[in-house]
Scaffold this motif. Structure first.
Motif, PDB file in Angstrom:
ATOM      1  N   THR A 159       0.861  -1.173   0.000  1.00 29.65           N
ATOM      2  CA  THR A 159       0.000   0.000   0.000  1.00 29.65           C
ATOM      3  C   THR A 159       0.904   1.232   0.000  1.00 29.65           C
ATOM      4  O   THR A 159       1.696   1.410   0.923  1.00 29.65           O
ATOM      5  CB  THR A 159      -0.888   0.023   1.271  1.00 29.65           C
ATOM      6  OG1 THR A 159      -1.643  -1.185   1.305  1.00 29.65           O
ATOM      7  CG2 THR A 159      -1.811   1.227   1.280  1.00 29.65           C
ATOM      8  N   ILE A 160       0.788   2.047  -1.049  1.00 27.96           N
ATOM      9  CA  ILE A 160       1.612   3.253  -1.118  1.00 27.96           C
ATOM     10  C   ILE A 160       0.955   4.342  -0.262  1.00 27.96           C
ATOM     11  O   ILE A 160      -0.191   4.723  -0.496  1.00 27.96           O
ATOM     12  CB  ILE A 160       1.764   3.733  -2.586  1.00 27.96           C
ATOM     13  CG1 ILE A 160       2.371   2.612  -3.451  1.00 27.96           C
ATOM     14  CG2 ILE A 160       2.627   5.006  -2.641  1.00 27.96           C
ATOM     15  CD1 ILE A 160       3.816   2.264  -3.150  1.00 27.96           C
ATOM     16  N   LEU A 161       1.681   4.797   0.742  1.00 26.99           N
ATOM     17  CA  LEU A 161       1.128   5.782   1.668  1.00 26.99           C
ATOM     18  C   LEU A 161       1.243   7.198   1.126  1.00 26.99           C
ATOM     19  O   LEU A 161       0.638   8.123   1.679  1.00 26.99           O
ATOM     20  CB  LEU A 161       1.847   5.695   3.020  1.00 26.99           C
ATOM     21  CG  LEU A 161       1.665   4.377   3.780  1.00 26.99           C
ATOM     22  CD1 LEU A 161       2.577   4.340   5.004  1.00 26.99           C
ATOM     23  CD2 LEU A 161       0.215   4.187   4.203  1.00 26.99           C
ATOM     24  N   GLY A 162       2.050   7.367   0.080  1.00 25.89           N
ATOM     25  CA  GLY A 162       2.175   8.699  -0.495  1.00 25.89           C
ATOM     26  C   GLY A 162       3.574   8.933  -1.016  1.00 25.89           C
ATOM     27  O   GLY A 162       4.403   8.025  -1.012  1.00 25.89           O
ATOM     28  N   ALA A 202       3.783  12.453   2.877  1.00 27.04           N
ATOM     29  CA  ALA A 202       3.244  11.173   3.315  1.00 27.04           C
ATOM     30  C   ALA A 202       3.424  10.957   4.815  1.00 27.04           C
ATOM     31  O   ALA A 202       2.972   9.947   5.364  1.00 27.04           O
ATOM     32  CB  ALA A 202       3.916  10.036   2.542  1.00 27.04           C
ATOM     33  N   VAL A 230       2.097   7.964   7.469  1.00 29.50           N
ATOM     34  CA  VAL A 230       3.012   7.033   8.142  1.00 29.50           C
ATOM     35  C   VAL A 230       2.712   7.003   9.640  1.00 29.50           C
ATOM     36  O   VAL A 230       2.605   5.935  10.249  1.00 29.50           O
ATOM     37  CB  VAL A 230       4.486   7.439   7.895  1.00 29.50           C
ATOM     38  CG1 VAL A 230       5.428   6.596   8.752  1.00 29.50           C
ATOM     39  CG2 VAL A 230       4.848   7.283   6.420  1.00 29.50           C
ATOM     40  N   THR A 263       4.805  -3.991   3.161  1.00 34.37           N
ATOM     41  CA  THR A 263       3.378  -3.879   3.435  1.00 34.37           C
ATOM     42  C   THR A 263       2.902  -2.476   3.050  1.00 34.37           C
ATOM     43  O   THR A 263       1.850  -2.304   2.459  1.00 34.37           O
ATOM     44  CB  THR A 263       3.113  -4.084   4.951  1.00 34.37           C
ATOM     45  OG1 THR A 263       4.110  -4.936   5.506  1.00 34.37           O
ATOM     46  CG2 THR A 263       1.743  -4.676   5.170  1.00 34.37           C
ATOM     47  N   ALA A 269       4.531   1.592   1.755  1.00 37.23           N
ATOM     48  CA  ALA A 269       5.711   2.271   1.240  1.00 37.23           C
ATOM     49  C   ALA A 269       5.438   3.750   1.045  1.00 37.23           C
ATOM     50  O   ALA A 269       4.300   4.158   0.785  1.00 37.23           O
ATOM     51  CB  ALA A 269       6.153   1.654  -0.082  1.00 37.23           C
TER      52      ALA A 269
END
Lengths: 257, 317
Positions: free
Chosen positions: A233-236, A241, A245, B298, B300
């Motif tokens: 899952t790309i958080l940003g 971001a 996080v 999980t 990034a």
């Protein structure tokens, strides 16, 4: 004066993707290339340092096909004086067979006038990861053995050995001759000089034939497990971001929410 | 019957040893479970072993105070003889691999290191990690004594359905000069390299080539401190001399299993992945969205660690 035997192994470079040979029984290094493990490079460096400090010499040994001469030459280029190739198909030889073949060389050399005060090996082979050749060799030669060592200092008939136990540096003092297995991290392996490479080309390499393996490796099959499917899952992107996080860390219970 | 060498960590049976006991219970035909405690068998340790279904807890009053692998091999052989075990296991730790290799060499039997599962019980075929965990080998394990070490995280430790009697039984072993010739003479200060903080950490913040140089670690160290965790680095960082070797995570460094691992500027080659793949959750920070560390993570963040990590510190307050 300490004469030292350092044992190295030609292994496929596994820093990239690992592929198997067509029969599925070995790792294919044709595309990745071959190397010597980091532990064994450290063992060569330790051997050369001890030999320099005591006026002794380093012999480098490998059990493998004739291609393994490439790995022997790498060690010869950084200070080993001669090489021994135990020419054999390495996958057919298990740890007990390899220890037997090395012991035969140590005994033959002793009879010919070169006694090895120290035999150095890597802590574990980078490919088969058996963690036992050094210990089996020590029993065959009736010598003390210590594993996982990062620095070696020889003073007369005694070697001071240091390894990392996780709680600090564990120190051993063992009488020579002894067998020691090496972990990287205690010394910085040197790079070969131009002069070293030239010497290595001319350094003597003796080829010997081992007895056929009696035990074998027990290998039935090799597999490379498929990589787990990507579920990231790309958080940003970038500093923006950070809030996501921190939110994730809260969900994971790492920071109080 | 089977014998498991149990290591002690902070007064309890070590996690990896409890995993090994759980693994041993799952081996068909393993029979009654026995343990030999390599360390102080306190009441807490014995309770941990009872929970794992251990029937007999061997202790060694004659063991040397300072570790000597050959001495422990002699004690192990005495325990095997006392109980008639034909299966010998230990965790795939430096101590576990070392003591079992001594026993296997003396008995002239094979040893399988870093086993993750059993492929078939009879004849015994095991599956074990090779090439730093990048490949698995099925290996036949023969002999009147089957010797194997179990890789970390091969199984989760689980209590036995019924607790074991855990009867404490002293093993008398006579140690000779050969058992003590290679013995730890002293342990020196932690500045020589303390890996226990790293391997036991619940949170690890990692840094790789992306740190840029020896001065590029202040932010990741601050983040590790803020999260009550430890710093771990990739091999390139230690081989360039930016950080000491005892901080290295990977095939030739420490193997970690934190709840959360935050690798920053680490590409995630096999060398590194071998040491961190047991992390429960991975939050990767990397400029390259296609880096293996990112695709295996999980979560990034795509970006420069030197911009993202300070922003996280600020957001944490």
């Amino acid at each position: 004066m300490s004469n030292i035997l350092v044992c190295v192994k030609r292994v496929p470079d596994a820093s990239g993707e690992v592929t198997l040979t067509p029969d599925g029984m070995g790792v294919d290094g044709r595309y990745s290339g071959y190397t010597t493990s980091n532990h064994e490079e450290a063992a060569v460096e330790i051997g050369v340092q001890v030999a320099d400090a005591t006026g002794g010499q380093v012999t480098v040994l490998s059990l493998g096909t004739e291609d393994s001469v490439e790995q022997l030459r790498s060690a010869l280029a950084v200070g080993a004086k001669d090489g021994v190739l135990i020419e054999a198909e390495p996958d057919a030889y298990g740890p007990a067979d390899i220890a037997e073949a090395i012991a035969d060389v140590v005994r033959a050399r002793a009879e010919a006038g070169t006694a090895y005060d120290l035999v150095l090996l890597g802590n574990d082979a980078a490919d088969t990861g058996d963690f036992q050749v050094g210990i089996r060799l020590a029993y065959l030669l009736d010598r003390p053995v210590v594993t996982g060592i990062q620095t070696v200092t020889v003073d007369g008939d005694t070697a001071e050995l240091r390894g990392d136990s996780g709680e600090g540096a564990e120190v051993y003092e063992v009488p020579l001759p002894a067998v020691v297995t090496v972990l990287e991290g205690g010394v910085n392996p040197r790079y070969p000089s131009v002069m070293g490479r030239m010497k290595a080309k001319k350094a003597p390499v003796e080829t010997v034939s081992p007895k056929p393996p009696t035990v074998g490796s027990g290998r039935v099959a090799l597999t490379v497990p498929p990589p787990p499917p990507t579920q990231v899952t790309i958080l940003g992107e970038g500093p923006g971001a950070a809030a996501a996080v921190v939110e994730t860390l809260k969900q994971l219970g790492v920071v109080p929410s | 019957m089977s014998l498991v060498i149990v290591e002690v960590e902070k007064g309890r049976a070590a996690l990896v040893s409890r995993e090994t006991l759980t693994f041993a219970r799952g081996v068909e035909g393993a029979g009654e479970l026995h343990a030999l405690v390599l360390g102080d068998a306190t009441d807490d340790v014995v309770a941990d072993l009872a929970e794992q279904g251990v029937a007999v807890v061997h202790v060694a009053p004659s063991a040397p105070e300072r570790y000597a692998a050959a001495a422990w091999a002699t004690i192990t052989e005495a325990a095997l003889a006392a109980s008639g075990d034909d299966l010998l296991l230990a965790a795939g730790t430096p101590r576990g691999n070392e003591v079992l290799a001594h026993v296997a060499a003396r008995r002239g039997v094979p040893m399988a290191a870093n086993v993750v599962s059993i492929a078939s019980p009879s004849p015994l075929h095991v599956v074990r990690q090779v090439v730093g965990g990048a490949a698995l080998e099925e290996m036949s394990l023969s002999g009147d004594l089957r010797v194997l070490t179990v890789a970390g995280h091969a199984v989760e430790p689980e209590a036995a359905t019924a607790p074991g009697a855990a009867t404490v039984t002293p093993i008398e072993a006579t140690l000779g000069d050969r058992d003590l010739v290679a013995q730890v003479v002293r342990v020196e200060g932690k500045d020589g390299g303390d890996t226990s903080a790293l391997t036991g950490a619940k949170v690890v913040v990692g840094a790789g080539r992306g740190a840029g140089g020896p001065d590029g670690f202040d932010e990741v160290i601050a983040l590790a401190d803020r999260l009550g965790g430890a710093l771990g680095v990739s091999r390139v960082v230690t081989s360039l001399g930016w950080r000491p070797h005892h901080e290295q995570v990977g095939q030739t460094g420490s193997r970690i299993s934190p709840d959360v691992y935050i690798p920053c500027g680490i590409s995630g080659a096999i060398q590194h992945w071998a040491g961190c793949s047991s992390s429960r959750t991975i939050i990767a920070i990397n400029t390259d969205p296609d880096a293996p560390m990112v695709t295996k993570a999980t979560y990034a963040v795509i970006g420069d660690m030197h911009e993202v990590v300070p922003a996280i510190l600020e957001a944490l307050g």
